[in-house]
Scaffold this motif. Structure first.
Motif, PDB file in Angstrom:
ATOM      1  N   GLN A   1       0.831  -1.206   0.000  1.00  0.00           N
ATOM      2  CA  GLN A   1       0.000   0.000   0.000  1.00  0.00           C
ATOM      3  C   GLN A   1       0.866   1.256   0.000  1.00  0.00           C
ATOM      4  N   LEU A   2       1.936   1.234   0.784  1.00  0.00           N
ATOM      5  CA  LEU A   2       2.849   2.374   0.820  1.00  0.00           C
ATOM      6  C   LEU A   2       3.510   2.573  -0.544  1.00  0.00           C
TER       7      LEU A   2
ATOM      8  N   ALA B   1       0.755  10.614  -7.543  1.00  0.00           N
ATOM      9  CA  ALA B   1       1.200  12.014  -7.592  1.00  0.00           C
ATOM     10  C   ALA B   1       1.346  12.590  -6.184  1.00  0.00           C
ATOM     11  N   ARG B   2       0.388  12.341  -5.326  1.00  0.00           N
ATOM     12  CA  ARG B   2       0.474  12.847  -3.948  1.00  0.00           C
ATOM     13  C   ARG B   2       1.655  12.244  -3.201  1.00  0.00           C
ATOM     14  N   GLY B   3       1.879  10.947  -3.403  1.00  0.00           N
ATOM     15  CA  GLY B   3       2.989  10.277  -2.739  1.00  0.00           C
ATOM     16  C   GLY B   3       4.335  10.797  -3.213  1.00  0.00           C
TER      17      GLY B   3
ATOM     18  N   ALA C   1       4.796  14.217  -1.674  1.00  0.00           N
ATOM     19  CA  ALA C   1       5.110  14.107  -0.241  1.00  0.00           C
ATOM     20  C   ALA C   1       6.554  13.661  -0.039  1.00  0.00           C
ATOM     21  N   ALA C   2       7.029  12.729  -0.856  1.00  0.00           N
ATOM     22  CA  ALA C   2       8.419  12.272  -0.752  1.00  0.00           C
ATOM     23  C   ALA C   2       9.378  13.397  -1.124  1.00  0.00           C
ATOM     24  N   TRP C   3       9.040  14.137  -2.176  1.00  0.00           N
ATOM     25  CA  TRP C   3       9.885  15.271  -2.580  1.00  0.00           C
ATOM     26  C   TRP C   3       9.927  16.318  -1.478  1.00  0.00           C
TER      27      TRP C   3
END
Length: 78
Positions: free
Chosen positions: A53-54, A61-63, A66-68
């Protein structure tokens, strides 16, 4: 039709899963380690599903944003 079924002398503790005699159930105190192991056992399917899931979320796009953002904040001075 079948009558009543015999009732077991033992029952599981709902919090930790320990097998308890019915007469001793009220006085039972859960062992912290057993409690943790039982909760992990109950959550095993969710724990197993977490990484896929992660990974799926991080590929969205959101993930990716968030990582950036997390990387940018980590590298920001003081």
């Amino acid at each position: 039709m079948f009558g009543s079924f015999p009732q077991s002398r033992y029952m599981p503790c709902p919090a930790c899963g320990a097998s308890l005699e019915r007469a001793e159930a009220a006085a039972h105190t859960c062992d912290p380690e057993r409690l943790l192991n039982f909760r992990l056992f109950q959550l095993r399917e969710e724990i197993e599903a977490f990484e896929p899931q992660l990974a799926e979320w991080l590929a969205s796009a959101r993930g990716r944003f968030a990582a950036w953002l997390a990387e940018r904040d980590r590298q920001a001075p003081g």
